[in-house]
Scaffold this motif. Structure first.
Motif, mmCIF file in Angstrom:
data_model
loop_
_atom_site.group_PDB
_atom_site.id
_atom_site.type_symbol
_atom_site.label_atom_id
_atom_site.label_comp_id
_atom_site.label_asym_id
_atom_site.label_seq_id
_atom_site.Cartn_x
_atom_site.Cartn_y
_atom_site.Cartn_z
ATOM 1 N N MET A 1 32.048 49.666 -45.277
ATOM 2 C CA MET A 1 31.526 49.799 -43.618
ATOM 3 C C MET A 1 32.593 48.934 -42.943
ATOM 4 S SD MET A 1 27.490 49.734 -43.575
ATOM 5 C CE MET A 1 27.665 49.749 -41.793
ATOM 6 N N VAL A 2 33.786 49.156 -42.864
ATOM 7 C CA VAL A 2 34.891 48.676 -42.170
ATOM 8 C C VAL A 2 34.875 48.766 -40.552
ATOM 9 C CG1 VAL A 2 37.382 48.487 -41.681
ATOM 10 C CG2 VAL A 2 36.668 48.883 -43.992
ATOM 11 N N ASN A 3 34.524 47.866 -39.973
ATOM 12 C CA ASN A 3 34.188 47.860 -38.515
ATOM 13 C C ASN A 3 34.981 46.979 -37.842
ATOM 14 O OD1 ASN A 3 32.716 47.588 -36.003
ATOM 15 N ND2 ASN A 3 31.069 48.642 -36.815
ATOM 16 N N PRO A 4 36.042 47.237 -37.088
ATOM 17 C CA PRO A 4 36.996 46.416 -36.428
ATOM 18 C C PRO A 4 36.150 45.421 -35.334
ATOM 19 C CG PRO A 4 38.112 48.308 -36.655
ATOM 20 C CD PRO A 4 36.606 48.599 -37.258
ATOM 21 N N GLU A 5 35.475 46.083 -34.526
ATOM 22 C CA GLU A 5 34.719 45.566 -33.380
ATOM 23 C C GLU A 5 33.779 44.509 -33.939
ATOM 24 O OE1 GLU A 5 32.961 48.583 -31.142
ATOM 25 O OE2 GLU A 5 34.970 48.903 -29.844
ATOM 26 N N GLN A 6 33.035 45.142 -34.960
ATOM 27 C CA GLN A 6 32.074 44.008 -35.469
ATOM 28 C C GLN A 6 32.638 42.591 -36.322
ATOM 29 O OE1 GLN A 6 28.600 45.610 -37.885
ATOM 30 N NE2 GLN A 6 29.310 44.184 -39.503
ATOM 31 N N TYR A 7 33.975 43.199 -37.092
ATOM 32 C CA TYR A 7 34.761 41.860 -37.440
ATOM 33 C C TYR A 7 35.061 40.845 -36.409
ATOM 34 C CZ TYR A 7 38.507 39.647 -40.240
ATOM 35 O OH TYR A 7 39.458 38.884 -40.776
ATOM 36 N N ALA A 8 35.784 41.633 -35.174
ATOM 37 C CA ALA A 8 36.125 40.683 -34.181
ATOM 38 C C ALA A 8 35.060 39.815 -33.549
ATOM 39 C CB ALA A 8 37.039 41.264 -33.214
ATOM 40 N N LEU A 9 33.732 40.450 -33.398
ATOM 41 C CA LEU A 9 32.697 40.003 -32.942
ATOM 42 C C LEU A 9 32.146 38.470 -33.520
ATOM 43 C CD1 LEU A 9 30.678 40.298 -30.504
ATOM 44 C CD2 LEU A 9 29.288 41.418 -31.868
ATOM 45 N N MET A 67 43.959 48.462 -44.020
ATOM 46 C CA MET A 67 43.161 49.641 -43.505
ATOM 47 C C MET A 67 43.594 50.178 -42.328
ATOM 48 S SD MET A 67 40.385 50.128 -45.397
ATOM 49 C CE MET A 67 39.598 51.064 -44.279
ATOM 50 N N GLU A 68 43.642 51.652 -42.324
ATOM 51 C CA GLU A 68 44.052 52.197 -41.097
ATOM 52 C C GLU A 68 43.424 52.069 -39.858
ATOM 53 O OE1 GLU A 68 44.890 56.298 -41.747
ATOM 54 O OE2 GLU A 68 46.196 55.961 -43.660
ATOM 55 N N ASP A 69 41.935 51.958 -40.123
ATOM 56 C CA ASP A 69 40.876 51.711 -38.767
ATOM 57 C C ASP A 69 41.163 50.410 -38.131
ATOM 58 O OD1 ASP A 69 39.855 54.220 -39.680
ATOM 59 O OD2 ASP A 69 37.950 53.351 -40.465
ATOM 60 N N MET A 70 41.434 49.442 -38.945
ATOM 61 C CA MET A 70 41.856 48.208 -38.461
ATOM 62 C C MET A 70 42.990 48.216 -37.572
ATOM 63 S SD MET A 70 39.734 45.710 -38.905
ATOM 64 C CE MET A 70 38.532 45.012 -40.123
ATOM 65 N N VAL A 71 44.196 48.837 -38.063
ATOM 66 C CA VAL A 71 45.476 48.826 -37.595
ATOM 67 C C VAL A 71 45.495 49.770 -36.240
ATOM 68 C CG1 VAL A 71 47.782 49.856 -37.939
ATOM 69 C CG2 VAL A 71 46.813 48.550 -39.483
ATOM 70 N N GLU A 72 44.549 50.886 -36.238
ATOM 71 C CA GLU A 72 44.530 51.571 -35.163
ATOM 72 C C GLU A 72 43.606 50.992 -33.995
ATOM 73 O OE1 GLU A 72 42.312 55.864 -33.652
ATOM 74 O OE2 GLU A 72 42.563 55.418 -36.085
ATOM 75 N N TYR A 73 42.842 50.364 -34.390
ATOM 76 C CA TYR A 73 42.241 49.444 -33.352
ATOM 77 C C TYR A 73 42.859 48.360 -32.864
ATOM 78 C CZ TYR A 73 38.660 46.330 -31.356
ATOM 79 O OH TYR A 73 37.959 45.350 -30.375
ATOM 80 N N ALA A 74 43.744 47.608 -33.900
ATOM 81 C CA ALA A 74 44.350 46.476 -33.343
ATOM 82 C C ALA A 74 45.588 46.912 -32.309
ATOM 83 C CB ALA A 74 45.110 45.795 -34.493
#
Length: 289
Positions: A1-9, A67-74
């Protein structure tokens, strides 16, 4: 459940700790003006808002994450064309891309290396990426009983084992070390680093809410297995993890207070206690020769 927005929150506790460490080494960091890397940069908020401002205005940073999802979000949220971009990199790889070898003047890593199984390979890769005479600053979780030990137990539970895999993936490389500072210092020197600072420190999480902590930690790469679980099992896992995490941190609190008769009957009161853990901080330099 990799979730960049949740991580940053929910990464406020990490932001606070990183700020303290950067303040401690500010005299050394303010003159860093070359090419830098932030290993395990996650959603990029700490790299952008906390790390970049303390460096020389001429410094550039590449944030890397597995994680590609993290990199894309960043890249979408914090990247820019002048000083900061993000790329995918597995820091434990045995085939380090040529474009990274001997290219960096300083490498940072905050709250990431505790998830590395092959910690020697990790530090060898960082060493290879540094230019001769250049430096590394890391902050990594060492012991975290309330986090690592429930995961280690759950990885052996028949309900979750097929999804989680090897239990060793969920325990930091220094968690069971008797002398983590000495062990890290010896490892770095053996690889070839000149170690200028290495310390093992007691910490108390500024995030007291169990719910917020579970939301933060399960948004990370190590919990990608949750995506493969049926919804009901996933919720069962989170509830069990939350229960075990809370039980351990309450015991830690009682031990610190030296009051085993302490009554914490209210569920909200129990979940809003700080977890105790330790961190390793190291500042080291690649040999010139």
């Amino acid at each position: 459940m990799v979730n960049p927005e949740q991580y940053a929150l929910f990464d406020g506790s990490c932001r606070s700790t990183v700020s303290l460490i950067l303040d401690e080494f500010a005299k050394d960091l303010k003159n860093i003006s070359g090419k830098c890397m932030d290993v395990g940069s996650g959603p990029g908020d700490i790299t952008k808002n906390i790390l970049l401002p303390v460096l020389d205005p001429k410094a550039t940073v590449i944030g890397t994450d597995i994680m590609e999802d993290m990199v894309e979000y960043a890249n979408k949220t914090y990247g820019d064309k002048e000083r900061l971009r993000f790329e995918v990199l597995d820091i434990e790889t045995k085939n380090l891309p040529e474009k990274y070898i001997s290219k960096f003047d300083h490498i940072f890593s905050f709250h990431a290396l505790q998830w590395c199984n092959d910690i020697r390979q990790t530090f060898e890769n960082i060493y290879c990426m540094l230019r001769p005479g250049k430096t590394m600053l890391l902050l990594s979780v060492a012991r975290h009983t309330a986090l690592f030990e429930p995961l280690e137990t759950m990885a052996q539970d028949k309900r979750y084992a097929s999804y989680m895999g090897d239990k060793k993936k969920y325990v930091g490389p220094f968690h069971y070390s008797v002398q983590p500072r000495e062990e890290l210092n010896e490892l770095l020197e053996d690889i070839g680093y000149q170690v200028h600072h290495c310390s093992h420190r007691e910490m108390s999480s500024s995030c007291t809410s169990t719910e917020e902590f579970i939301s933060f930690v399960t948004a990370q790469y190590s919990f990608a297995f949750l995506d493969k679980m049926p919804h009901n099992l996933r919720e069962e896992f989170k509830n069990e993890f939350s229960r075990m995490f809370t039980k351990i941190k309450v015991k830690q609190y009682r031990d610190i207070q030296d009051n085993y008769n302490l009554n914490l009957h209210d569920e909200k009161e129990e979940t809003n206690i700080s977890a105790q853990f330790t961190i390793l901080v190291a500042y080291a330099q690649k040999n010139v020769s």
